[in-house]
Motif scaffolding. Structure first.
Motif, short mmCIF file in Angstrom:
data_model
loop_
_atom_site.label_atom_id
_atom_site.label_comp_id
_atom_site.label_asym_id
_atom_site.label_seq_id
_atom_site.Cartn_x
_atom_site.Cartn_y
_atom_site.Cartn_z
N GLY A 234 -7.67 16.77 14.53
CA GLY A 234 -7.44 17.11 15.92
C GLY A 234 -7.59 15.90 16.83
N VAL A 235 -8.11 16.13 18.01
CA VAL A 235 -8.23 15.10 19.04
C VAL A 235 -9.06 13.91 18.55
CG1 VAL A 235 -9.17 14.63 21.34
CG2 VAL A 235 -7.93 16.74 20.91
N MET A 236 -10.12 14.15 17.82
CA MET A 236 -10.96 13.06 17.31
C MET A 236 -10.59 12.66 15.89
SD MET A 236 -14.71 14.06 18.85
CE MET A 236 -15.52 12.86 17.84
N GLY A 237 -10.37 13.63 15.02
CA GLY A 237 -10.15 13.34 13.61
C GLY A 237 -8.86 12.59 13.32
N ALA A 238 -7.78 12.93 14.02
CA ALA A 238 -6.48 12.28 13.75
C ALA A 238 -6.51 10.78 14.04
CB ALA A 238 -5.37 12.96 14.55
N PRO A 239 -7.02 10.34 15.20
CA PRO A 239 -7.04 8.90 15.44
C PRO A 239 -7.98 8.16 14.49
CG PRO A 239 -7.50 10.10 17.48
CD PRO A 239 -7.38 11.10 16.39
N MET A 240 -9.11 8.78 14.16
CA MET A 240 -10.04 8.13 13.23
C MET A 240 -9.40 7.97 11.85
SD MET A 240 -13.84 9.51 14.27
CE MET A 240 -13.59 11.14 13.63
N CYS A 241 -8.72 9.02 11.39
CA CYS A 241 -8.05 8.98 10.10
C CYS A 241 -6.94 7.93 10.10
CB CYS A 241 -7.48 10.36 9.76
SG CYS A 241 -6.62 10.44 8.18
N ARG A 242 -6.15 7.92 11.14
CA ARG A 242 -5.04 6.96 11.25
C ARG A 242 -5.57 5.52 11.26
NH1 ARG A 242 -2.56 9.51 14.83
NH2 ARG A 242 -3.73 8.71 16.61
N ASN A 243 -6.61 5.27 12.03
CA ASN A 243 -7.18 3.93 12.13
C ASN A 243 -7.74 3.47 10.78
OD1 ASN A 243 -8.04 1.58 13.58
ND2 ASN A 243 -10.11 2.42 13.56
N LEU A 244 -8.48 4.33 10.12
CA LEU A 244 -9.06 3.95 8.83
C LEU A 244 -7.97 3.78 7.78
CD1 LEU A 244 -11.72 3.27 7.55
CD2 LEU A 244 -11.96 5.66 6.89
N THR A 245 -6.93 4.60 7.85
CA THR A 245 -5.82 4.47 6.90
C THR A 245 -5.13 3.11 7.05
OG1 THR A 245 -5.45 6.85 6.87
CG2 THR A 245 -3.64 5.48 6.13
N MET A 246 -4.94 2.70 8.31
CA MET A 246 -4.28 1.41 8.55
C MET A 246 -5.15 0.23 8.12
SD MET A 246 -2.24 2.09 12.17
CE MET A 246 -3.62 1.52 13.08
N LYS A 247 -6.46 0.43 8.12
CA LYS A 247 -7.39 -0.65 7.79
C LYS A 247 -8.11 -0.43 6.46
CE LYS A 247 -8.16 -1.50 12.65
NZ LYS A 247 -9.09 -1.44 13.77
N LYS A 248 -7.56 0.44 5.62
CA LYS A 248 -8.28 0.84 4.41
C LYS A 248 -8.61 -0.33 3.49
CE LYS A 248 -4.35 2.40 1.65
NZ LYS A 248 -3.70 3.56 1.08
N GLN A 249 -7.71 -1.25 3.34
CA GLN A 249 -7.98 -2.37 2.44
C GLN A 249 -9.15 -3.20 2.93
OE1 GLN A 249 -4.54 -4.77 1.58
NE2 GLN A 249 -4.90 -4.51 -0.60
N SER A 250 -9.15 -3.54 4.20
CA SER A 250 -10.26 -4.35 4.73
C SER A 250 -11.55 -3.55 4.80
CB SER A 250 -9.91 -4.91 6.11
OG SER A 250 -9.72 -3.87 7.04
N ALA A 251 -11.46 -2.21 4.79
CA ALA A 251 -12.65 -1.36 4.79
C ALA A 251 -13.14 -1.09 3.37
CB ALA A 251 -12.34 -0.05 5.50
N GLY A 252 -12.45 -1.61 2.37
CA GLY A 252 -12.86 -1.41 0.99
C GLY A 252 -12.47 -0.06 0.42
#
Length: 73
Positions: free
Chosen positions: A10-28
């Motif tokens: 939703g309002v919070m979960g979608a942007p957090m998921c999208r951001n982490l997905t785009m940065k998944k490699q650098s986030a390990g």
């Protein structure tokens, strides 16, 4: 490497998921899974690179980290 799961896009979960997905490699992360009861945000998460799960159980099973962002009273 780690697998993360997002339940609730939703309002919070979608942007957090999208951001982490785009940065998944650098986030390990090797994989970000996503689940929502609504088809549209789930499709958007999939388009951003997350693995769309058909249930919360499927998203969470075997995940090292599970983030839940659900509406509540």
């Amino acid at each position: 490497m780690t697998t993360a799961a997002f339940i609730g896009l939703g309002v919070m979960g979608a942007p957090m998921c999208r951001n982490l997905t785009m940065k998944k490699q650098s986030a390990g992360l090797t994989e970000v899974r996503a689940f929502d009861v609504r088809a549209e945000p789930l499709a958007q998460a999939r388009d951003a690179g997350a693995v769309a799960a058909s249930s919360a159980t499927e998203a969470a099973t075997g995940a090292d980290v599970v983030m839940v962002s659900l509406p509540g009273g």
